[in-house]
Design a protein around this motif. Structure first.
Motif, short mmCIF file in Angstrom:
data_model
loop_
_atom_site.label_atom_id
_atom_site.label_comp_id
_atom_site.label_asym_id
_atom_site.label_seq_id
_atom_site.Cartn_x
_atom_site.Cartn_y
_atom_site.Cartn_z
N THR A 184 9.93 1.41 22.08
CA THR A 184 9.59 2.72 22.61
C THR A 184 8.27 3.20 21.99
OG1 THR A 184 11.92 3.28 22.87
CG2 THR A 184 10.38 5.12 22.84
N SER A 185 7.44 3.87 22.76
CA SER A 185 6.18 4.37 22.21
C SER A 185 6.45 5.47 21.19
CB SER A 185 5.28 4.91 23.33
OG SER A 185 5.80 6.13 23.85
N ARG A 187 4.90 8.23 20.94
CA ARG A 187 4.89 9.52 21.63
C ARG A 187 6.26 9.84 22.21
NH1 ARG A 187 5.04 10.56 26.62
NH2 ARG A 187 4.55 8.43 27.20
N GLU A 188 6.91 8.85 22.84
CA GLU A 188 8.23 9.10 23.41
C GLU A 188 9.28 9.34 22.33
OE1 GLU A 188 9.32 7.29 27.47
OE2 GLU A 188 8.27 5.70 26.40
N THR A 215 -1.33 5.23 16.81
CA THR A 215 -1.63 5.92 18.06
C THR A 215 -0.33 6.29 18.76
OG1 THR A 215 -1.64 3.96 19.51
CG2 THR A 215 -3.67 4.43 18.28
N GLU A 217 0.59 5.38 21.56
CA GLU A 217 1.10 4.26 22.35
C GLU A 217 1.58 3.09 21.50
OE1 GLU A 217 1.71 4.82 25.47
OE2 GLU A 217 0.81 6.78 25.09
N ASP A 218 1.41 3.16 20.19
CA ASP A 218 2.06 2.17 19.32
C ASP A 218 3.57 2.31 19.48
OD1 ASP A 218 -0.02 0.68 18.01
OD2 ASP A 218 -0.56 2.52 16.95
N VAL A 219 4.32 1.32 19.01
CA VAL A 219 5.75 1.31 19.32
C VAL A 219 6.63 1.28 18.07
CG1 VAL A 219 5.35 0.17 21.55
CG2 VAL A 219 5.83 -1.22 19.52
N ARG A 384 7.86 -1.88 25.02
CA ARG A 384 6.96 -3.01 24.72
C ARG A 384 7.42 -3.57 23.38
NH1 ARG A 384 1.63 -2.97 22.49
NH2 ARG A 384 1.78 -0.70 22.47
N THR A 439 7.24 -6.86 27.64
CA THR A 439 7.36 -5.51 28.20
C THR A 439 8.45 -5.51 29.26
OG1 THR A 439 5.01 -5.08 27.81
CG2 THR A 439 6.15 -3.62 29.35
#
Length: 444
Positions: A184-185, A187-188, A215, A217-219, A384, A439
Protein backbone atom coordinates in the motif's frame (compact mmCIF):
# COMPACT_ATOMS: atom_id res chain seq x y z
CA UNK A 1 15.88 -31.44 15.02
CA UNK A 2 13.15 -32.52 12.59
CA UNK A 3 10.61 -30.34 14.39
CA UNK A 4 12.94 -27.33 14.19
CA UNK A 5 13.35 -27.85 10.45
CA UNK A 6 9.59 -28.10 9.97
CA UNK A 7 9.17 -24.82 11.86
CA UNK A 8 11.88 -23.16 9.78
CA UNK A 9 10.39 -24.39 6.51
CA UNK A 10 6.90 -23.19 7.34
CA UNK A 11 7.76 -19.68 8.47
CA UNK A 12 10.17 -19.30 5.55
CA UNK A 13 7.51 -20.29 3.05
CA UNK A 14 4.90 -18.05 4.70
CA UNK A 15 7.21 -15.05 4.62
CA UNK A 16 7.89 -14.31 8.30
CA UNK A 17 10.71 -11.82 8.83
CA UNK A 18 11.57 -9.42 11.62
CA UNK A 19 8.63 -6.99 11.69
CA UNK A 20 10.82 -3.92 11.96
CA UNK A 21 14.48 -3.01 11.62
CA UNK A 22 16.27 -4.73 8.75
CA UNK A 23 13.78 -7.59 8.34
CA UNK A 24 16.06 -10.49 9.23
CA UNK A 25 14.43 -13.75 8.02
CA UNK A 26 13.02 -15.30 11.19
CA UNK A 27 13.53 -18.92 10.20
CA UNK A 28 17.29 -18.50 10.65
CA UNK A 29 16.75 -17.73 14.35
CA UNK A 30 15.02 -21.07 14.94
CA UNK A 31 18.15 -22.90 16.05
CA UNK A 32 19.02 -25.57 18.61
CA UNK A 33 21.80 -23.26 19.85
CA UNK A 34 19.17 -20.95 21.38
CA UNK A 35 19.08 -21.26 25.16
CA UNK A 36 17.38 -17.90 25.77
CA UNK A 37 14.38 -16.58 23.85
CA UNK A 38 13.59 -12.87 24.31
CA UNK A 39 10.35 -11.14 23.30
CA UNK A 40 11.13 -7.51 22.47
CA UNK A 41 8.36 -5.17 23.62
CA UNK A 42 10.47 -2.05 24.06
CA UNK A 43 9.16 0.00 21.09
CA UNK A 44 12.65 1.14 20.13
CA UNK A 45 11.52 4.44 18.57
CA UNK A 46 9.55 7.25 20.23
CA UNK A 47 5.81 7.48 19.32
CA UNK A 48 5.59 3.81 18.26
CA UNK A 49 2.84 1.93 20.09
CA UNK A 50 2.02 -1.11 17.96
CA UNK A 51 3.94 -3.77 19.91
CA UNK A 52 2.52 -2.95 23.33
CA UNK A 53 -0.97 -2.64 21.82
CA UNK A 54 -0.76 -5.97 20.01
CA UNK A 55 0.70 -7.76 23.05
CA UNK A 56 -2.07 -6.42 25.26
CA UNK A 57 -4.79 -7.47 22.81
CA UNK A 58 -3.34 -10.85 21.80
CA UNK A 59 -1.43 -11.87 24.92
CA UNK A 60 -2.64 -15.48 25.01
CA UNK A 61 -1.80 -16.23 21.38
CA UNK A 62 1.63 -14.58 21.62
CA UNK A 63 2.56 -16.29 24.90
CA UNK A 64 1.41 -19.66 23.58
CA UNK A 65 3.59 -19.18 20.51
CA UNK A 66 6.60 -18.14 22.59
CA UNK A 67 6.20 -21.25 24.72
CA UNK A 68 5.88 -23.44 21.62
CA UNK A 69 9.00 -21.98 20.00
CA UNK A 70 10.91 -22.46 23.26
CA UNK A 71 9.77 -26.09 23.43
CA UNK A 72 10.82 -26.80 19.85
CA UNK A 73 14.30 -25.25 20.12
CA UNK A 74 14.62 -26.43 23.76
CA UNK A 75 15.39 -22.97 25.13
CA UNK A 76 16.11 -22.93 28.85
CA UNK A 77 14.51 -19.56 29.52
CA UNK A 78 12.01 -17.18 27.93
CA UNK A 79 12.09 -13.49 28.80
CA UNK A 80 9.67 -10.70 27.91
CA UNK A 81 11.51 -7.40 27.81
CA UNK A 82 8.93 -4.65 28.30
CA UNK A 83 9.17 -1.07 29.51
CA UNK A 84 7.65 -0.68 32.96
CA UNK A 85 5.76 2.40 31.77
CA UNK A 86 3.54 0.18 29.57
CA UNK A 87 1.36 -0.44 32.61
CA UNK A 88 -1.79 -1.77 30.91
CA UNK A 89 0.20 -4.30 28.88
CA UNK A 90 2.21 -5.36 31.93
CA UNK A 91 -1.04 -5.92 33.83
CA UNK A 92 -2.34 -8.10 31.00
CA UNK A 93 0.86 -10.16 31.06
CA UNK A 94 0.57 -10.60 34.83
CA UNK A 95 -2.84 -12.22 34.28
CA UNK A 96 -1.14 -15.04 32.36
CA UNK A 97 1.78 -15.71 34.72
CA UNK A 98 0.32 -18.88 36.18
CA UNK A 99 -0.55 -20.28 32.74
CA UNK A 100 3.00 -19.71 31.48
CA UNK A 101 5.32 -20.11 34.49
CA UNK A 102 8.35 -20.67 32.26
CA UNK A 103 8.08 -17.12 30.87
CA UNK A 104 9.73 -14.33 32.88
CA UNK A 105 8.79 -10.64 32.64
CA UNK A 106 11.74 -8.26 32.74
CA UNK A 107 10.79 -4.61 33.27
CA UNK A 108 12.91 -2.09 31.38
CA UNK A 109 13.63 1.59 31.85
CA UNK A 110 11.98 4.05 29.49
CA UNK A 111 15.16 4.96 27.66
CA UNK A 112 16.31 5.00 24.05
CA UNK A 113 17.37 2.76 22.28
CA UNK A 114 16.15 0.01 24.62
CA UNK A 115 14.65 -1.83 21.65
CA UNK A 116 18.08 -2.32 20.06
CA UNK A 117 18.53 -6.06 20.43
CA UNK A 118 22.15 -5.77 21.60
CA UNK A 119 21.10 -3.35 24.36
CA UNK A 120 18.05 -5.45 25.22
CA UNK A 121 20.11 -8.64 25.51
CA UNK A 122 22.44 -6.98 27.99
CA UNK A 123 19.58 -5.53 30.03
CA UNK A 124 17.65 -8.82 30.15
CA UNK A 125 20.51 -11.31 30.55
CA UNK A 126 23.75 -9.44 31.34
CA UNK A 127 25.35 -10.93 28.20
CA UNK A 128 27.32 -8.74 25.79
CA UNK A 129 27.18 -9.70 22.11
CA UNK A 130 30.62 -9.17 20.59
CA UNK A 131 31.08 -6.23 18.20
CA UNK A 132 29.79 -7.26 14.78
CA UNK A 133 28.47 -10.53 16.18
CA UNK A 134 25.01 -12.10 16.14
CA UNK A 135 22.88 -12.82 19.23
CA UNK A 136 22.95 -16.57 18.46
CA UNK A 137 26.66 -16.54 19.38
CA UNK A 138 25.50 -15.85 22.95
CA UNK A 139 22.73 -18.44 22.66
CA UNK A 140 20.02 -15.77 22.32
CA UNK A 141 17.21 -15.20 19.83
CA UNK A 142 15.27 -11.92 19.96
CA UNK A 143 11.82 -11.62 18.36
CA UNK A 144 9.55 -8.61 18.48
CA UNK A 145 5.86 -8.89 19.32
CA UNK A 146 4.46 -8.63 15.80
CA UNK A 147 6.95 -11.19 14.51
CA UNK A 148 5.78 -13.71 17.11
CA UNK A 149 2.15 -12.99 16.23
CA UNK A 150 2.99 -13.65 12.57
CA UNK A 151 4.54 -16.98 13.62
CA UNK A 152 1.33 -17.76 15.54
CA UNK A 153 -0.72 -17.14 12.39
CA UNK A 154 1.68 -19.25 10.33
CA UNK A 155 1.52 -22.19 12.76
CA UNK A 156 -2.11 -22.12 13.84
CA UNK A 157 -3.89 -20.60 10.85
CA UNK A 158 -1.51 -21.36 7.95
CA UNK A 159 -1.62 -17.63 7.17
CA UNK A 160 1.24 -15.88 5.34
CA UNK A 161 2.40 -12.35 6.12
CA UNK A 162 0.30 -10.05 3.96
CA UNK A 163 -0.35 -7.11 6.29
CA UNK A 164 1.68 -4.83 8.55
CA UNK A 165 0.71 -2.98 11.71
CA UNK A 166 1.80 0.65 11.34
CA UNK A 167 1.60 3.50 13.86
CA UNK A 168 0.40 6.47 11.79
CA UNK A 169 0.89 9.54 13.96
CA UNK A 170 1.63 13.27 14.22
CA UNK A 171 -0.20 15.50 11.72
CA UNK A 172 -3.10 13.17 10.86
CA UNK A 173 -6.76 13.49 11.81
CA UNK A 174 -6.95 10.29 13.84
CA UNK A 175 -3.51 9.12 15.07
CA UNK A 176 -3.76 5.35 15.32
CA UNK A 177 -2.12 1.99 14.67
CA UNK A 178 -3.66 0.43 11.58
CA UNK A 179 -3.35 -2.87 9.72
CA UNK A 180 -2.10 -2.11 6.21
CA UNK A 181 -1.87 -4.50 3.21
CA UNK A 182 1.76 -4.86 2.10
CA UNK A 183 2.48 -2.74 -0.94
CA UNK A 184 0.00 0.00 0.00
CA UNK A 185 1.27 3.51 -0.73
CA UNK A 186 2.38 5.65 2.19
CA UNK A 187 -0.27 8.22 1.27
CA UNK A 188 -3.05 5.63 1.48
CA UNK A 189 -1.72 4.32 4.78
CA UNK A 190 -1.99 7.88 6.12
CA UNK A 191 -5.57 8.03 4.78
CA UNK A 192 -6.41 5.06 7.02
CA UNK A 193 -5.71 7.37 9.96
CA UNK A 194 -7.96 10.06 8.57
CA UNK A 195 -5.42 11.65 6.26
CA UNK A 196 -2.91 14.45 6.72
CA UNK A 197 -3.96 17.72 8.32
CA UNK A 198 -1.34 19.61 6.28
CA UNK A 199 -1.36 20.84 2.69
CA UNK A 200 2.24 19.80 2.08
CA UNK A 201 2.92 16.82 4.37
CA UNK A 202 6.26 15.07 4.61
CA UNK A 203 6.30 11.36 5.47
CA UNK A 204 8.99 10.18 7.88
CA UNK A 205 8.81 6.40 7.69
CA UNK A 206 10.25 3.97 10.25
CA UNK A 207 10.47 6.20 13.31
CA UNK A 208 11.86 9.63 14.21
CA UNK A 209 15.41 8.48 15.00
CA UNK A 210 16.25 5.84 12.41
CA UNK A 211 13.52 6.48 9.86
CA UNK A 212 13.89 8.09 6.45
CA UNK A 213 11.86 10.59 4.46
CA UNK A 214 9.75 8.81 1.84
CA UNK A 215 7.49 9.99 -0.97
CA UNK A 216 3.72 9.58 -0.85
CA UNK A 217 3.98 6.82 -3.47
CA UNK A 218 6.55 4.71 -1.64
CA UNK A 219 5.00 1.60 -0.13
CA UNK A 220 4.51 -0.17 3.18
CA UNK A 221 6.71 -3.26 3.61
CA UNK A 222 7.13 -5.97 6.25
CA UNK A 223 9.46 -3.67 8.22
CA UNK A 224 7.40 -0.45 8.19
CA UNK A 225 6.61 0.22 11.85
CA UNK A 226 5.59 3.87 11.72
CA UNK A 227 4.64 6.77 9.50
CA UNK A 228 5.12 10.23 10.98
CA UNK A 229 3.31 12.91 9.02
CA UNK A 230 5.20 16.15 9.67
CA UNK A 231 5.40 19.72 8.35
CA UNK A 232 8.30 20.38 5.99
CA UNK A 233 9.80 22.91 8.39
CA UNK A 234 9.95 20.47 11.32
CA UNK A 235 13.42 20.03 12.84
CA UNK A 236 13.54 16.31 12.03
CA UNK A 237 12.71 16.85 8.36
CA UNK A 238 15.31 19.57 7.98
CA UNK A 239 17.85 17.30 9.66
CA UNK A 240 16.98 14.22 7.57
CA UNK A 241 17.17 16.20 4.31
CA UNK A 242 20.45 17.95 5.04
CA UNK A 243 23.22 17.78 2.44
CA UNK A 244 26.02 15.37 3.53
CA UNK A 245 28.74 17.33 1.76
CA UNK A 246 27.70 20.48 3.60
CA UNK A 247 27.52 18.52 6.86
CA UNK A 248 31.11 17.36 6.33
CA UNK A 249 32.23 20.96 5.79
CA UNK A 250 30.34 22.02 8.93
CA UNK A 251 32.14 19.29 10.88
CA UNK A 252 35.51 20.54 9.62
CA UNK A 253 34.56 24.04 10.70
CA UNK A 254 32.93 23.62 14.11
CA UNK A 255 33.45 20.11 15.57
CA UNK A 256 35.14 20.91 18.90
CA UNK A 257 35.94 17.28 19.80
CA UNK A 258 33.87 17.51 22.98
CA UNK A 259 33.33 13.72 22.72
CA UNK A 260 29.63 13.95 23.68
CA UNK A 261 28.70 11.79 20.67
CA UNK A 262 30.94 8.98 21.92
CA UNK A 263 30.09 9.44 25.59
CA UNK A 264 26.37 8.90 24.89
CA UNK A 265 26.76 6.18 22.23
CA UNK A 266 24.83 3.10 23.51
CA UNK A 267 27.13 0.62 21.75
CA UNK A 268 30.27 2.41 23.00
CA UNK A 269 28.88 2.16 26.54
CA UNK A 270 28.66 -1.63 26.05
CA UNK A 271 32.35 -1.74 25.13
CA UNK A 272 32.04 -1.81 21.35
CA UNK A 273 34.87 -0.01 19.47
CA UNK A 274 32.71 2.72 17.95
CA UNK A 275 34.03 6.26 18.56
CA UNK A 276 32.04 8.88 16.60
CA UNK A 277 34.18 11.82 17.75
CA UNK A 278 37.35 10.23 16.36
CA UNK A 279 35.54 9.48 13.10
CA UNK A 280 34.38 13.11 12.83
CA UNK A 281 37.93 14.35 13.38
CA UNK A 282 39.42 11.98 10.79
CA UNK A 283 36.67 12.41 8.17
CA UNK A 284 36.43 16.20 8.37
CA UNK A 285 40.23 16.55 8.08
CA UNK A 286 40.55 13.78 5.46
CA UNK A 287 43.07 12.10 7.74
CA UNK A 288 43.47 8.48 6.64
CA UNK A 289 46.70 7.67 8.49
CA UNK A 290 44.71 5.58 10.96
CA UNK A 291 41.87 3.65 9.37
CA UNK A 292 40.30 2.46 12.62
CA UNK A 293 37.83 5.35 12.99
CA UNK A 294 36.52 4.53 9.49
CA UNK A 295 36.47 0.74 9.71
CA UNK A 296 34.83 0.88 13.13
CA UNK A 297 31.81 2.61 11.61
CA UNK A 298 30.78 -0.95 10.68
CA UNK A 299 29.93 -1.45 14.38
CA UNK A 300 27.53 1.52 14.41
CA UNK A 301 23.84 0.63 14.91
CA UNK A 302 22.69 3.95 13.36
CA UNK A 303 20.52 4.69 16.39
CA UNK A 304 21.04 8.43 15.87
CA UNK A 305 21.76 9.41 19.49
CA UNK A 306 25.00 11.13 18.45
CA UNK A 307 23.29 13.17 15.74
CA UNK A 308 19.84 13.97 17.11
CA UNK A 309 20.62 14.37 20.80
CA UNK A 310 24.27 14.39 21.89
CA UNK A 311 25.99 16.89 19.59
CA UNK A 312 25.79 20.47 20.93
CA UNK A 313 26.63 21.78 17.43
CA UNK A 314 23.87 19.75 15.72
CA UNK A 315 26.38 17.99 13.48
CA UNK A 316 25.60 14.70 11.74
CA UNK A 317 27.92 11.86 12.84
CA UNK A 318 25.35 9.12 12.17
CA UNK A 319 24.66 10.31 8.61
CA UNK A 320 28.33 10.66 7.71
CA UNK A 321 29.25 7.33 9.32
CA UNK A 322 26.41 5.73 7.37
CA UNK A 323 27.89 6.97 4.10
CA UNK A 324 31.33 5.59 4.94
CA UNK A 325 29.82 2.36 6.25
CA UNK A 326 27.85 1.90 3.02
CA UNK A 327 30.97 2.51 0.95
CA UNK A 328 32.95 -0.06 2.92
CA UNK A 329 30.25 -2.69 2.53
CA UNK A 330 29.96 -1.98 -1.19
CA UNK A 331 33.70 -2.57 -1.46
CA UNK A 332 33.36 -5.90 0.32
CA UNK A 333 34.89 -4.79 3.62
CA UNK A 334 33.48 -6.76 6.54
CA UNK A 335 33.61 -5.83 10.24
CA UNK A 336 36.96 -6.85 11.72
CA UNK A 337 37.08 -9.44 14.47
CA UNK A 338 36.95 -7.51 17.72
CA UNK A 339 36.31 -8.17 21.37
CA UNK A 340 34.20 -5.88 23.52
CA UNK A 341 35.86 -3.97 26.31
CA UNK A 342 34.22 -4.24 29.77
CA UNK A 343 30.85 -2.52 30.01
CA UNK A 344 31.55 1.03 31.14
CA UNK A 345 30.58 1.65 34.76
CA UNK A 346 29.17 5.07 33.90
CA UNK A 347 26.67 3.55 31.47
CA UNK A 348 23.77 3.72 33.94
CA UNK A 349 24.17 7.49 34.13
CA UNK A 350 24.31 7.98 30.37
CA UNK A 351 21.04 6.39 29.39
CA UNK A 352 18.79 8.65 27.33
CA UNK A 353 15.27 9.12 28.80
CA UNK A 354 12.71 8.84 26.02
CA UNK A 355 10.63 11.66 27.48
CA UNK A 356 13.59 14.04 27.26
CA UNK A 357 14.40 12.82 23.75
CA UNK A 358 10.86 13.55 22.52
CA UNK A 359 11.05 17.05 23.99
CA UNK A 360 14.38 17.66 22.23
CA UNK A 361 12.91 16.48 18.91
CA UNK A 362 9.71 18.56 19.28
CA UNK A 363 7.58 15.39 19.35
CA UNK A 364 5.94 15.64 22.80
CA UNK A 365 2.81 17.25 21.31
CA UNK A 366 2.35 14.17 19.11
CA UNK A 367 2.54 11.64 21.95
CA UNK A 368 -1.16 10.75 21.90
CA UNK A 369 -3.03 7.51 22.54
CA UNK A 370 -3.07 6.36 18.87
CA UNK A 371 -5.26 3.25 19.50
CA UNK A 372 -4.96 0.01 17.55
CA UNK A 373 -7.69 -0.14 14.87
CA UNK A 374 -7.78 -3.51 13.09
CA UNK A 375 -10.61 -2.57 10.67
CA UNK A 376 -10.55 0.96 9.24
CA UNK A 377 -13.07 0.36 6.45
CA UNK A 378 -10.57 1.71 3.91
CA UNK A 379 -10.33 -0.46 0.78
CA UNK A 380 -6.96 -0.54 -0.97
CA UNK A 381 -7.49 -0.89 -4.72
CA UNK A 382 -3.87 -1.37 -5.82
CA UNK A 383 -0.67 -2.59 -4.19
CA UNK A 384 2.92 -2.56 -5.39
CA UNK A 385 4.62 -5.39 -3.52
CA UNK A 386 8.44 -5.38 -3.29
CA UNK A 387 10.15 -8.70 -3.93
CA UNK A 388 12.81 -7.81 -1.35
CA UNK A 389 11.44 -6.85 2.06
CA UNK A 390 14.17 -8.50 4.08
CA UNK A 391 17.92 -9.01 4.39
CA UNK A 392 19.11 -11.56 1.83
CA UNK A 393 18.08 -12.59 -1.67
CA UNK A 394 14.83 -11.24 -3.19
CA UNK A 395 12.04 -13.74 -3.68
CA UNK A 396 11.63 -15.27 -7.15
CA UNK A 397 8.46 -14.27 -9.02
CA UNK A 398 6.06 -17.10 -9.95
CA UNK A 399 3.14 -15.08 -11.37
CA UNK A 400 2.60 -13.33 -14.71
CA UNK A 401 0.86 -10.14 -15.81
CA UNK A 402 -2.94 -10.51 -16.24
CA UNK A 403 -3.02 -13.49 -13.88
CA UNK A 404 -5.76 -13.50 -11.24
CA UNK A 405 -4.50 -13.98 -7.68
CA UNK A 406 -6.18 -14.40 -4.30
CA UNK A 407 -5.15 -12.70 -1.08
CA UNK A 408 -2.56 -14.90 0.64
CA UNK A 409 -1.48 -16.65 -2.59
CA UNK A 410 2.28 -16.96 -3.04
CA UNK A 411 3.44 -14.64 -5.83
CA UNK A 412 7.19 -15.09 -5.31
CA UNK A 413 8.92 -18.12 -3.82
CA UNK A 414 12.03 -18.10 -1.63
CA UNK A 415 15.17 -17.96 -3.73
CA UNK A 416 18.33 -19.86 -2.90
CA UNK A 417 20.23 -18.65 0.14
CA UNK A 418 18.69 -16.29 2.70
CA UNK A 419 15.20 -15.63 1.35
CA UNK A 420 11.49 -15.94 2.17
CA UNK A 421 8.20 -16.14 0.29
CA UNK A 422 6.14 -13.12 -0.78
CA UNK A 423 2.34 -13.30 -0.99
CA UNK A 424 -0.51 -11.28 -2.49
CA UNK A 425 -1.87 -8.80 0.04
CA UNK A 426 -5.16 -8.27 -1.85
CA UNK A 427 -7.16 -10.29 -4.35
CA UNK A 428 -7.08 -9.03 -7.91
CA UNK A 429 -5.27 -8.99 -11.24
CA UNK A 430 -1.51 -8.81 -11.66
CA UNK A 431 -1.02 -5.69 -13.77
CA UNK A 432 2.78 -5.65 -13.91
CA UNK A 433 5.83 -7.67 -12.92
CA UNK A 434 9.31 -6.15 -12.73
CA UNK A 435 12.62 -7.23 -11.24
CA UNK A 436 11.69 -5.49 -8.01
CA UNK A 437 7.88 -5.30 -7.72
CA UNK A 438 4.63 -7.10 -8.44
CA UNK A 439 1.65 -4.77 -8.85
CA UNK A 440 -1.84 -6.12 -8.17
CA UNK A 441 -5.08 -4.25 -8.83
CA UNK A 442 -8.37 -5.16 -7.20
CA UNK A 443 -11.10 -6.17 -9.63
CA UNK A 444 -13.87 -5.14 -7.21
Amino acid sequence: MKEIQELRDRIRRLGVVGAGGAGFPTYVKMDEKVDTLILNCAECEPLLKLHRQLLSRRAQEILETLAEIARIVQAKQVVIGIKREYTSTVRELERWKEAFPQIRIHLLDGVYPMGDEIVLIYEATGRVVRPGGLPIEEGVAVLNVETVFNIYRALKEQEPVVEKLVSVVAEVKHPSTVSVPLGTSIREAAEMAGGATLKDPVYLVGGPMMGTVKTAEDVVTKTTNAILVLPREHYLIRKKESNPSIELKRAASICCQCQACTDLCPRHMLGHPITPHLFMRAASNQDFQDNHPFVNTLFCSSCGVCELYACPQELSPRTLMGIYKGGLRKSGVRPPVAEAEPVRAIREYRKLPEERLMARLDLTRYDTEAPLVEETGYQVKEVRIPLSQHIGAPAKVIVRPEEQVEKGQMIAKPDEGLSVGIHASISGRVVSVTETYVTIRSVG
